[in-house]
Design a protein around this motif. Structure first.
Motif, PDB file in Angstrom:
ATOM      1  N   LEU A  63      75.474  28.541  44.693  1.00  0.00           N
ATOM      2  CA  LEU A  63      74.350  29.267  44.113  1.00  0.00           C
ATOM      3  C   LEU A  63      74.563  29.573  42.631  1.00  0.00           C
ATOM      4  CD1 LEU A  63      73.511  31.709  47.035  1.00  0.00           C
ATOM      5  CD2 LEU A  63      72.129  29.776  46.245  1.00  0.00           C
ATOM      6  N   ARG A 119      73.086  32.778  40.708  1.00  0.00           N
ATOM      7  CA  ARG A 119      72.187  33.499  41.611  1.00  0.00           C
ATOM      8  C   ARG A 119      72.980  34.329  42.596  1.00  0.00           C
ATOM      9  NH1 ARG A 119      67.902  29.647  44.231  1.00  0.00           N
ATOM     10  NH2 ARG A 119      67.090  31.657  44.841  1.00  0.00           N
ATOM     11  N   ASP A 122      65.600  28.520  49.861  1.00  0.00           N
ATOM     12  CA  ASP A 122      66.391  28.305  48.657  1.00  0.00           C
ATOM     13  C   ASP A 122      67.683  27.557  48.940  1.00  0.00           C
ATOM     14  OD1 ASP A 122      64.659  29.980  46.943  1.00  0.00           O
ATOM     15  OD2 ASP A 122      65.370  31.585  48.257  1.00  0.00           O
ATOM     16  N   LEU A 123      68.120  27.569  50.200  1.00  0.00           N
ATOM     17  CA  LEU A 123      69.412  27.006  50.557  1.00  0.00           C
ATOM     18  C   LEU A 123      69.407  26.621  52.030  1.00  0.00           C
ATOM     19  CD1 LEU A 123      72.499  26.577  49.886  1.00  0.00           C
ATOM     20  CD2 LEU A 123      72.815  28.954  50.611  1.00  0.00           C
ATOM     21  N   ALA A 155      62.238  25.189  48.648  1.00  0.00           N
ATOM     22  CA  ALA A 155      61.952  25.536  47.256  1.00  0.00           C
ATOM     23  C   ALA A 155      63.002  24.901  46.348  1.00  0.00           C
ATOM     24  CB  ALA A 155      61.937  27.051  47.083  1.00  0.00           C
ATOM     25  N   THR A 156      64.228  24.848  46.843  1.00  0.00           N
ATOM     26  CA  THR A 156      65.340  24.235  46.125  1.00  0.00           C
ATOM     27  C   THR A 156      66.066  23.317  47.099  1.00  0.00           C
ATOM     28  OG1 THR A 156      65.621  26.316  44.927  1.00  0.00           O
ATOM     29  CG2 THR A 156      67.393  24.710  44.739  1.00  0.00           C
ATOM     30  N   PRO A 157      66.136  22.014  46.848  1.00  0.00           N
ATOM     31  CA  PRO A 157      66.846  21.112  47.767  1.00  0.00           C
ATOM     32  C   PRO A 157      68.358  21.231  47.593  1.00  0.00           C
ATOM     33  CG  PRO A 157      65.903  19.854  45.971  1.00  0.00           C
ATOM     34  CD  PRO A 157      65.477  21.277  45.771  1.00  0.00           C
ATOM     35  N   LEU A 158      68.881  22.299  48.130  1.00  0.00           N
ATOM     36  CA  LEU A 158      70.286  22.648  47.993  1.00  0.00           C
ATOM     37  C   LEU A 158      70.885  22.751  49.389  1.00  0.00           C
ATOM     38  CD1 LEU A 158      72.457  23.534  45.922  1.00  0.00           C
ATOM     39  CD2 LEU A 158      71.524  25.843  46.120  1.00  0.00           C
ATOM     40  N   TRP A 173      68.717  15.853  46.646  1.00  0.00           N
ATOM     41  CA  TRP A 173      69.388  17.065  47.092  1.00  0.00           C
ATOM     42  C   TRP A 173      70.670  17.301  46.298  1.00  0.00           C
ATOM     43  CZ3 TRP A 173      67.940  20.276  51.252  1.00  0.00           C
ATOM     44  CH2 TRP A 173      66.844  19.842  51.989  1.00  0.00           C
ATOM     45  N   THR A 174      71.018  18.551  46.088  1.00  0.00           N
ATOM     46  CA  THR A 174      72.352  18.922  45.633  1.00  0.00           C
ATOM     47  C   THR A 174      73.135  19.235  46.890  1.00  0.00           C
ATOM     48  OG1 THR A 174      71.525  19.824  43.561  1.00  0.00           O
ATOM     49  CG2 THR A 174      73.695  20.577  44.293  1.00  0.00           C
TER      50      THR A 174
END
Length: 138
Positions: A8, A11, A83-84, A107-110, A128-129
């Motif tokens: 993160l 964050r 987000d994760l 929302a976040t490809p994590l 993706w991360t």
């Protein structure tokens, strides 16, 4: 939790919407006793995250043990707006998921793979991360 915090970056976990893939202590069972996945979900929630859990077989058992989480039976829908994503139980269904189809849902490809079971390259190619326990991330 350290890998998630590093992933993160700046964050805080507080306010982060997290989907945990897996609740059972191992794939092929609905047994959630001593589940590292649920312990991780509890730590995420205690740190201020909002946790949703998907598991192919253990949702009914997990909700009895841990009713404080949100649960879903739909793996793609479990990613909507999060987000994760944290892979916490190495179910084959997660390894067979199509990262290209799923990349637009969070929302976040994590993705944090705590079991180091996914081939990260298709996920990364799809946008993706991916961070995996014990492996360098990208």
């Amino acid at each position: 939790m350290d890998l998630i915090a590093r992933t993160l970056g700046d964050r805080l976990i507080k306010g982060v919407r997290v989907t945990v893939w897996g609740a059972a202590f191992k794939p092929g069972t609905n047994d959630v006793r001593e589940s590292p996945a649920l312990a991780l979900a509890q730590a995420l929630q205690q740190a201020g995250g909002t946790v949703t859990i998907h598991d192919p077989q253990a949702v009914a058992t997990a909700v009895i043990r841990n009713p404080e989480f949100d649960y879903t039976d739909d793996p793609p829908a479990s990613l909507d707006g999060v987000d994760l994503v944290v892979l916490a139980t190495e179910w084959p269904e997660y390894g067979q998921a199509d990262p290209g189809v799923l990349v637009g849902r969070p929302a976040t490809p994590l993705l944090v793979d705590c079991r180091t079971t996914l081939d990260p390259e298709p996920w990364r190619t799809a946008g993706w991360t991916v961070q995996q326990l014990g492996r360098p991330g990208k």
